[in-house]
Design an enzyme around this catalytic site. Structure first.
Site, PDB file in Angstrom:
ATOM      1  N   GLU A 131      -6.788  -7.977  -0.951  1.00 13.36           N
ATOM      2  CA  GLU A 131      -7.153  -8.068   0.471  1.00 13.36           C
ATOM      3  C   GLU A 131      -8.627  -7.743   0.651  1.00 13.36           C
ATOM      4  O   GLU A 131      -9.153  -6.840  -0.003  1.00 13.36           O
ATOM      5  CB  GLU A 131      -6.396  -7.018   1.305  1.00 13.36           C
ATOM      6  CG  GLU A 131      -4.933  -7.242   1.478  1.00 13.36           C
ATOM      7  CD  GLU A 131      -4.294  -6.139   2.332  1.00 13.36           C
ATOM      8  OE1 GLU A 131      -5.009  -5.503   3.129  1.00 13.36           O
ATOM      9  OE2 GLU A 131      -3.091  -5.916   2.175  1.00 13.36           O
ATOM     10  N   GLU A 173       0.817  -1.223   0.000  1.00 15.70           N
ATOM     11  CA  GLU A 173       0.000   0.000   0.000  1.00 15.70           C
ATOM     12  C   GLU A 173       0.848   1.270   0.000  1.00 15.70           C
ATOM     13  O   GLU A 173       0.770   2.105   0.913  1.00 15.70           O
ATOM     14  CB  GLU A 173      -0.955  -0.023   1.190  1.00 15.70           C
ATOM     15  CG  GLU A 173      -1.957  -1.151   1.097  1.00 15.70           C
ATOM     16  CD  GLU A 173      -3.143  -1.017   2.039  1.00 15.70           C
ATOM     17  OE1 GLU A 173      -3.006  -0.393   3.092  1.00 15.70           O
ATOM     18  OE2 GLU A 173      -4.211  -1.547   1.710  1.00 15.70           O
TER      19      GLU A 173
HETATM   20  C1  GLA Z   1      -4.262  -2.816   4.741  1.00 12.94           C
HETATM   21  C2  GLA Z   1      -2.877  -3.428   4.808  1.00 12.94           C
HETATM   22  C3  GLA Z   1      -2.828  -4.684   5.617  1.00 12.94           C
HETATM   23  C4  GLA Z   1      -3.706  -4.588   6.832  1.00 12.94           C
HETATM   24  C5  GLA Z   1      -5.107  -4.240   6.425  1.00 12.94           C
HETATM   25  C6  GLA Z   1      -6.075  -4.192   7.568  1.00 12.94           C
HETATM   26  O1  GLA Z   1      -4.982  -3.143   3.642  1.00 12.94           O
HETATM   27  O2  GLA Z   1      -2.320  -3.658   3.550  1.00 12.94           O
HETATM   28  O3  GLA Z   1      -1.483  -4.900   5.977  1.00 12.94           O
HETATM   29  O4  GLA Z   1      -3.198  -3.628   7.699  1.00 12.94           O
HETATM   30  O5  GLA Z   1      -5.083  -2.974   5.831  1.00 12.94           O
HETATM   31  O6  GLA Z   1      -7.379  -3.945   7.124  1.00 12.94           O
END
Ligand code: GLA
Ligand code: ZN
Length: 675
Positions: A315, A156
């Site tokens: 995710e 991210e």
């Molecule tokens: C983000 C991060 C993950 C985690 C999630 C939690 O998407 O990439 O490492 O922290 O949030 O929702």
């Protein structure tokens, strides 16, 4: 189009998630058990090493990769593949201590302390050297591992850095952009204003909060630079991993509607687009259905970053998150809707954050596939059911979503609108407006891509361009050509005010000759207070629709007026127009309304180009994927009651049953039908 699955090794969909075995190395029993649990849920891939730098290199130049080797080997021996991350998402403490220039500086000029994550300085040479070192060791050891499917670059990526190194690079970037000609920059940024004229590039600073934030061109260029610099750092990571095995694809996990980076630029440098999706389901400000349709829009945004290719849902949470203001549980069946919605929108994967809940620290209460208590629970049963469905729809992998309508969305347009001083300064609601338009087309049964102004318009019959504030000449020409050749274009208030440096177009808005295309000028724009309302009355009917936020007052040249304002000093003047131009039509909507109230216009546009929408009963969401002559319909019941959908013929892949005319969906049910 032929099917090209993202991961041919998997014979279908990738089902997986972020897994942190390095948190459990002293519990081999748990690691062994996890593999059994993963197999039970039909999970065939995990993402490893996203935050493992301090496990790989606990002290500078002391390395431990043996645990990763063992974990990857074990997983692979059990049929589970790995997506391996480069570990730049979080820095070890020794790195920041030994090389403080790896720490970012904020927009007040204050250097951060060590901690948290996603916060390296993209320009620091020390950081890049140490990163190159760890990535080299990792890639050397693992890039030919038979279980390795993909590289996950960092995590991210985002944010910005105002340190002296980044400032220096910004100046170099500007010299390059403006041909080392400071006059050129001064003109482009209109710096005579408030005595901001620069005598040389070295005087320019980034937009510090306690410095210059009043040069719109500078603010925008800083955002573009931050994107460029982040991509530059990302490319240095990609270069290392590719140098050991160019056949392993790379991705970077993107964030929903993230504002800080121009993802269209970033996407050019990765092989596959992936993103992290955390909807606020069951909230108290919109319907569940609206949230779901909004996330179909988000999928369309990410799909649009690399067209004609599946993307990845990297995710999502199996149950609740832990970081939202209210971390509500997903109701039974909602995870299935969310997972298969991603697939219906073009994803070849369903992945979770996280596989196993961490025992301590920040995310110990974030939803996971494997709970602290184990797997005898609702979440694991739902996760397993989805694994089962994904295995039954494996032939969908590699197909894509086709759309004949497109919505235009550019990140720099977004930044410029946010930064523009005028209208409603609190929130100009560009993003909400995009979602609103997209959702309405979706409700009407027309699939819609989201593309940028630099993308090709070929293959589209309808383009919706809300609030196209920045208008470059090439885009104006492309739009004109599009309509001339038979395209249906709809633009709104705030179209064509400024050029790419944010200088106003002279001679009337919309600039760059679009006033000829639409047959009008916008003379003024009125900003309404939140409780103010105006209306629009459509030609030839009593029907009026509500207007809020913005009303442009138009001067008509040769457009046809199809709606007029109902109130205020501009009552009876034009609010919605159309002009036939070449083979197509150019619609202009001068005021903000609910997109749903414009449905008759959208339906007319669809009709004009012969698109027959596939309109579903209320509360049903529909998407379609195709390839190699195969077609798959995805039907989702977003409502609380059972729904019967007529005229569906094909095989319901999950049940194997033939559907001959009527598809019955229970509350929150999903069906994937092969036609
Ligand atoms: C983000 C991060 C993950 C985690 C999630 C939690 O998407 O990439 O490492 O922290 O949030 O929702
Ligand atoms: Zn920096």
């Amino acid at each position: 189009m032929s099917k090209k699955p993202l991961f041919p090794q998997l014979n279908g969909m990738l089902y997986g998630g972020d897994y942190n075995p390095d948190q459990w190395l002293d519990r081999p029993d748990i690691l062994a058990q996890d593999i059994e649990y993963l197999k039970k849920a039909k999970i065939n891939c995990v993402s490893l090493g996203i935050f493992s730098w301090s496990s790989y290199e606990p002290r500078e130049n002391e390395y431990h990769f043996e645990w990763l080797q063992q974990v990857m080997d074990n997983l692979y021996a059990n049929g589970i593949y790995t997506i391996l991350a480069t570990p730049s998402g979080a820095k070890p403490a020794w790195l920041d201590k030994n090389y403080p220039d790896c720490l970012r500086v904020d927009n007040m000029g204050v250097r951060y302390h060590h901690g948290d994550r996603h916060n390296y300085c993209m320009s620091s040479q020390n950081f890049r050297n140490k990163l190159k070192n760890i990535n080299t060791l990792l890639a050397e050891k693992f890039s030919h591992h038979p279980g390795l499917l993909m590289w996950h670059i960092s995590n991210e990526m985002g944010g910005e850095c105002f340190c002296p190194e980044c400032q220096k690079k910004f100046i170099e970037y500007l010299c390059n952009k403006f041909d080392n000609d400071i006059d050129k920059l001064n003109k482009a940024w209109w710096t005579t204003f408030w005595s901001h004229k620069f005598s040389c590039f070295e005087e320019i600073e980034p937009p510090f909060a306690n410095g210059s934030i009043d040069i719109m061109g500078l603010n925008l260029e800083w955002k573009r630079f931050t994107t460029w610099n982040m991509i530059d750092c990302m490319k240095s990571e990609i270069e290392v991993v590719k140098s050991f095995n160019p056949d392993i694809p790379v991705t970077a996990n993107l964030m929903n509607m993230y504002n800080g980076l121009d993802y269209r630029e970033l996407a050019k440098e990765i092989d596959v687009v992936s993103w992290d999706s955390y909807p606020r389901f069951h909230n108290d400000w919109e319907s569940f259905e609206d949230t779901m349709r909004e996330f179909s829009y988000s999928h369309a945004v990410f799909r649009g970053l690399k067209k004609d290719k599946p993307f990845m849902l990297m995710e999502c949470s199996p149950s609740s998150t832990n970081w939202q203001a209210y971390n509500k549980l997903k109701r039974p069946g909602v995870l299935r809707l969310q997972a298969l919605q991603a697939v219906g929108c073009g994803s070849d994967t369903v992945q979770y954050f996280q596989i196993r809940k961490s025992r301590g620290s920040f995310e110990q209460f974030h939803g996971a596939v494997i709970d602290h208590a184990g797997i005898d629970n609702r979440i694991f049963r739902e996760v397993s059911e989805i694994g089962d469905i994904l295995s039954k729809i494996s032939s969908v992998a590699g197909t894509t979503v086709k759309a004949e309508a497109a919505l235009l969305f550019d990140w720099d347009n977004r930044w410029a609108i946010q930064d523009m001083q005028g209208l409603c300064n609190a929130d100009k609601k560009y993003e909400k407006t995009l979602v609103d338009f997209w959702r309405e087309f979706n409700r009407l049964g027309a699939e819609m891509d989201v593309i940028g102004t630099s993308d090709s318009f070929d293959g589209y019959k309808i383009i919706i361009a809300p609030m196209l504030y920045i208008l470059r000449r090439d885009v104006a020409e492309k739009l004109t050509q599009f309509v001339k050749n038979g395209g249906q274009l709809l633009a709104t208030y705030l179209t064509g005010y400024v050029d790419e440096n944010l200088l106003c177009h002279l001679g009337g808005f919309p600039g760059e000759n679009l006033s000829d295309l639409f047959g009008l000028y916008s003379e003024e724009i009125d900003t309404l207070f939140p409780s103010d309302r105006n209306g629009i009355q459509f030609r030839g009917c009593d029907n009026t629709i509500e207007v809020f936020d913005y009303c442009e007052i138009l001067k008509i040249k040769d457009a046809e007026i199809i709606g007029r304002y109902t109130d205020d000093f501009y009552k009876d003047t034009a609010a919605i127009t159309v002009k036939c131009f070449g083979e197509g039509s150019a619609y202009y909507v001068a005021a903000r309304t609910k997109a749903a109230d414009l449905a008759p216009i959208f339906e007319q546009m669809l009709k004009n180009v012969g698109i027959v929408p596939n309109k579903m009963p209320p509360h049903v969401l529909y998407h379609e994927r195709s390839g190699d002559g195969e077609r798959y319909g995805f039907y989702y019941n977003l409502g609380e009651n059972q729904i019967d959908i007529k005229n569906v013929k094909g095989i319901d892949l999950a049940s194997g049953k033939e559907i001959d005319g009527e598809l019955v969906l229970d509350k929150y049910a999903v069906a994937v039908v092969k036609f």
